[in-house]
Write an enzyme that holds these catalytic residues in place. Sequence first.
Site, PDB file in Angstrom:
ATOM      1  N   CYS A  89     -64.009 -40.775 -30.828  1.00  0.00           N
ATOM      2  CA  CYS A  89     -63.136 -41.943 -30.728  1.00  0.00           C
ATOM      3  C   CYS A  89     -63.053 -42.690 -32.049  1.00  0.00           C
ATOM      4  CB  CYS A  89     -63.568 -42.858 -29.587  1.00  0.00           C
ATOM      5  SG  CYS A  89     -65.144 -43.665 -29.757  1.00  0.00           S
ATOM      6  N   CYS A  90     -62.038 -43.527 -32.134  1.00  0.00           N
ATOM      7  CA  CYS A  90     -61.764 -44.336 -33.312  1.00  0.00           C
ATOM      8  C   CYS A  90     -61.419 -43.416 -34.473  1.00  0.00           C
ATOM      9  CB  CYS A  90     -62.951 -45.267 -33.588  1.00  0.00           C
ATOM     10  SG  CYS A  90     -62.578 -46.614 -34.730  1.00  0.00           S
ATOM     11  N   ILE A  91     -62.137 -43.470 -35.593  1.00  0.00           N
ATOM     12  CA  ILE A  91     -61.851 -42.633 -36.754  1.00  0.00           C
ATOM     13  C   ILE A  91     -62.519 -41.257 -36.656  1.00  0.00           C
ATOM     14  CG2 ILE A  91     -63.773 -43.528 -38.140  1.00  0.00           C
ATOM     15  CD1 ILE A  91     -60.273 -42.593 -39.494  1.00  0.00           C
ATOM     16  N   PRO A  93     -62.133 -38.665 -34.792  1.00  0.00           N
ATOM     17  CA  PRO A  93     -61.325 -37.454 -34.656  1.00  0.00           C
ATOM     18  C   PRO A  93     -61.033 -36.758 -35.993  1.00  0.00           C
ATOM     19  CG  PRO A  93     -60.526 -39.083 -33.124  1.00  0.00           C
ATOM     20  CD  PRO A  93     -61.549 -39.769 -34.006  1.00  0.00           C
TER      21      PRO A  93
END
Length: 179
Positions: A89-91, A93
């Site tokens: 999640c967030c950055i 990926p």
Amino acid sequence: MHVVDHLKGNPNEEKRNVLVESARLARGNIQDLAELKVSEFDAIIFPGGFGVAKNLCSWAVEGKNCTVNGLVKSTLEAFHSAKKPIGLCCISPVLAAKVFPGCEVTVGHNKNIDGRFPDAETASAIEELGCKHICKDVSEAHVDSTNRIVTTCAFMCKAPLHEIFDGVGVMVAEVLKLV
């Protein structure tokens, strides 16, 4: 890499140890990633934030040309090889985009819709790495069934905390469906 004073929004000179900070946040019971045994886990989930972009990889300074920490890369590869689900999640990926060319991920939208997605250019950087970016809202997750990777944008979207929480919950639920 460096410590950010989130009250002022600026880096400061303080130095921190990733394991010590992890133990502080988790209230203790942690272990070094080098000790992780994939066979003992059903899935893995990486939260995002500056720690990912600055310590688990060099995305914060090198963008799509970043390198991924060797232990992080080998851990992701081990879960992928074992066909165990990976949640990001967030950055985070971007870790999958660097390690698994051709995978599908989301970091939200590829345009800064209503100022909610200030880091929308991350989506195009992911596509430049040969991956497919899927546009999703903050309360949604994307499931790459082929690679068993589940992603959600979380704080890549400027949204109320409860909406971010809901999206992370959807990601976790989708990871659990793959177990």
